[in-house]
Design an enzyme around this catalytic site. Structure first.
Site, PDB file in Angstrom:
ATOM      1  N   LYS A 180      24.407  -0.229 -31.744  1.00 44.66           N
ATOM      2  CA  LYS A 180      24.543  -1.590 -32.270  1.00 44.66           C
ATOM      3  C   LYS A 180      25.625  -2.338 -31.470  1.00 44.66           C
ATOM      4  O   LYS A 180      26.217  -1.789 -30.543  1.00 44.66           O
ATOM      5  CB  LYS A 180      24.871  -1.564 -33.760  1.00 44.66           C
ATOM      6  CG  LYS A 180      24.046  -0.583 -34.580  1.00 44.66           C
ATOM      7  CD  LYS A 180      22.541  -0.794 -34.542  1.00 44.66           C
ATOM      8  CE  LYS A 180      21.873   0.151 -35.536  1.00 44.66           C
ATOM      9  NZ  LYS A 180      20.423   0.230 -35.435  1.00 44.66           N
TER      10      LYS A 180
HETATM   11  C1  LIG Z   1      20.043   1.153 -36.829  1.00 44.46           C
HETATM   12  C2  LIG Z   1      19.335   0.591 -37.976  1.00 44.46           C
HETATM   13  C3  LIG Z   1      19.511   1.088 -39.273  1.00 44.46           C
HETATM   14  C4  LIG Z   1      20.310   2.331 -39.558  1.00 44.46           C
HETATM   15  O1  LIG Z   1      21.670   2.205 -39.288  1.00 44.46           O
HETATM   16  P1  LIG Z   1      22.600   3.528 -39.445  1.00 44.46           P
HETATM   17  O2  LIG Z   1      23.978   2.961 -39.406  1.00 44.46           O
HETATM   18  O3  LIG Z   1      22.295   4.401 -38.273  1.00 44.46           O
HETATM   19  O4  LIG Z   1      22.271   4.141 -40.740  1.00 44.46           O
HETATM   20  C5  LIG Z   1      18.875   0.452 -40.315  1.00 44.46           C
HETATM   21  N1  LIG Z   1      18.085  -0.611 -40.109  1.00 44.46           N
HETATM   22  C6  LIG Z   1      17.871  -1.113 -38.871  1.00 44.46           C
HETATM   23  C7  LIG Z   1      17.012  -2.320 -38.709  1.00 44.46           C
HETATM   24  C8  LIG Z   1      18.477  -0.525 -37.759  1.00 44.46           C
HETATM   25  O5  LIG Z   1      18.240  -1.006 -36.547  1.00 44.46           O
END
Ligand SMILES: *Cc1c(COP(=O)(O)O)cnc(C)c1O
Length: 382
Positions: A180
């Site tokens: 992210k």
């Molecule tokens: C990455 C992601 C998640 C999960 O995030 P984590 O912090 O790894 O649990 C959930 N929803 C979307 C749309 C994502 O891209």
């Protein structure tokens, strides 16, 4: 590999901050977590922020906050990371998949068509950081008494109608996974303006405990805690929060740099007829958490051939955003979502990270053009 798909932007400040925390003697859900929450709430413009272990746990707790459970239907896109729908299963509710549009976000009329008397919530995903039309969905949800939860896993630093994502609706869930825009290794955050939700979330993330460690630590009297409902261990550590505090100072700059690279791609690739480039809705600022392009049927090569060709040139790419309904875990639902399937099967994600050298950006562009426009290269295998 010459050019990776992504590199987190972490530096000495984050390392020093983690180091100091380790030596401070308080390493989980302590003063750094509190500071990170305050900073994050200030940054997005929400009253409260609750740090948790991941966006997945943030989504889970948000659904619990809205008392979603067995018998309730929750609408979400299938074309999303699978964590979106998994959270719905955690509370025993029934997921209902809806189609996306070509911005990869939920398509409003398809969403509306899938509402039934059992629909109790929806998860609005700001896919790969591109803000969905929150007001339009909120209006429908208000009319039908449906809870709107934002999956803003990828949307840190994006804005909608002049305000940062995280300030608009009752429960907004963020991720700090390394893929992210900012990262704490792993981690998540829920922002809310609702005091009752805030207080419940604080308990739920720590086993349902009625008194938190900070209050106990500062209390002049002994405190005996209670456990009023079943909670979870979804804590964030202070080591993660210390990294997050530093990352948050850089987030606007990171987003600006990402947008510059995205603009370069868009300008250089805009005349290639067989690819569809991402576009920014008028009401939004898009952080380009991922840069995804769609390859249409007029392309001289298919999506996988394109990915293989790039790989041979030392360029990493990834398949487009997955669809959950075609994974074994959700095949039982037997739904067909032709538009999502086509978008997912014919998209690729290109490398984009703030330290990406101009020469590397140009190298990706040149290779795409050589294959798709000049057709000066032949594929080694087919
Ligand atoms: C990455 C992601 C998640 C999960 O995030 P984590 O912090 O790894 O649990 C959930 N929803 C979307 C749309 C994502 O891209």
């Amino acid at each position: 590999m010459k050019i990776p798909i992504a590199i987190p932007y972490l530096g000495k400040e984050e390392a020093q901050s983690a180091y100091d925390t380790i030596l401070s003697g308080w390493v989980t859900q302590g003063p750094r977590v509190e500071k990170f929450e305050e900073d994050f709430a200030n940054y997005v413009g929400s009253k409260y922020a609750v740090a948790v272990s991941s966006c997945t746990s943030a989504l889970h707790l948000s659904l619990i906050c809205k008392n979603i459970g067995p018998g309730d239907e929750v609408i979400c896109p299938s074309m999303s990371f699978i964590a979106t729908v998994n959270a719905i299963k955690y509370v025993g509710a029934t997921p209902v998949f809806a189609e996306v549009g070509n911005d990869y976000n939920l398509e409003i009329s398809d969403f509306t068509d899938r509402i039934t008397k059992n629909t109790k919530a929806m998860i609005l995903v700001h896919q790969i950081g591109n803000p969905g039309d929150i007001d339009a969905f909120q209006q429908i949800c208000n009319n039908k008494n449906i809870a709107l939860i934002e999956d803003a896993a990828c949307a840190v630093g994006s804005s909608y109608k002049g305000e940062k994502i995280g300030s608009h609706s009752e429960l907004v869930c963020f991720s700090f996974h390394p893929r992210k825009v900012i990262t704490t290794g792993d981690g998540g955050m829920i922002t809310t303006n609702n005091k009752d939700y805030y207080e419940r979330l604080i308990r739920l993330r720590q086993h349902g405990m009625t008194i938190n460690d900070r209050d106990r630590h500062s209390s002049k009297k002994i405190v005996i805690e209670g456990y009023d409902e079943v909670g979870y261990n979804y804590r964030m550590t202070d080591i993660q929060a210390a990294i997050g505090i530093q990352q948050l100072k850089k987030v606007d700059w990171i987003v600006e740099e990402r947008r510059k690279i995205a603009k370069k791609y868009i300008v250089a690739l805009s005349d290639i007829n067989c690819i569809q480039l991402p576009s920014e809705p008028e009401h939004s600022i898009y952080n380009y958490q991922s840069f995804s392009i769609y390859i249409d049927a007029t392309s001289p090569v298919n999506r996988n051939e394109l990915m293989q060709y790039l790989l041979e040139k030392g360029i990493s790419s990834r398949r487009g955003i997955m669809t959950s309904h075609r994974e074994q875990a959700y095949e039982y639902m037997e739904v067909s979502l032709p538009f999502s399937e086509d978008q997912s099967d014919n998209s690729i994600i290109l490398p984009l990270y703030v330290t990406m050298a101009s020469s590397d950006i140009n190298y990706v562009i040149d290779n795409l053009r050589a294959l798709l426009v000049e057709k000066t290269v032949k594929l080694s295998t087919s």
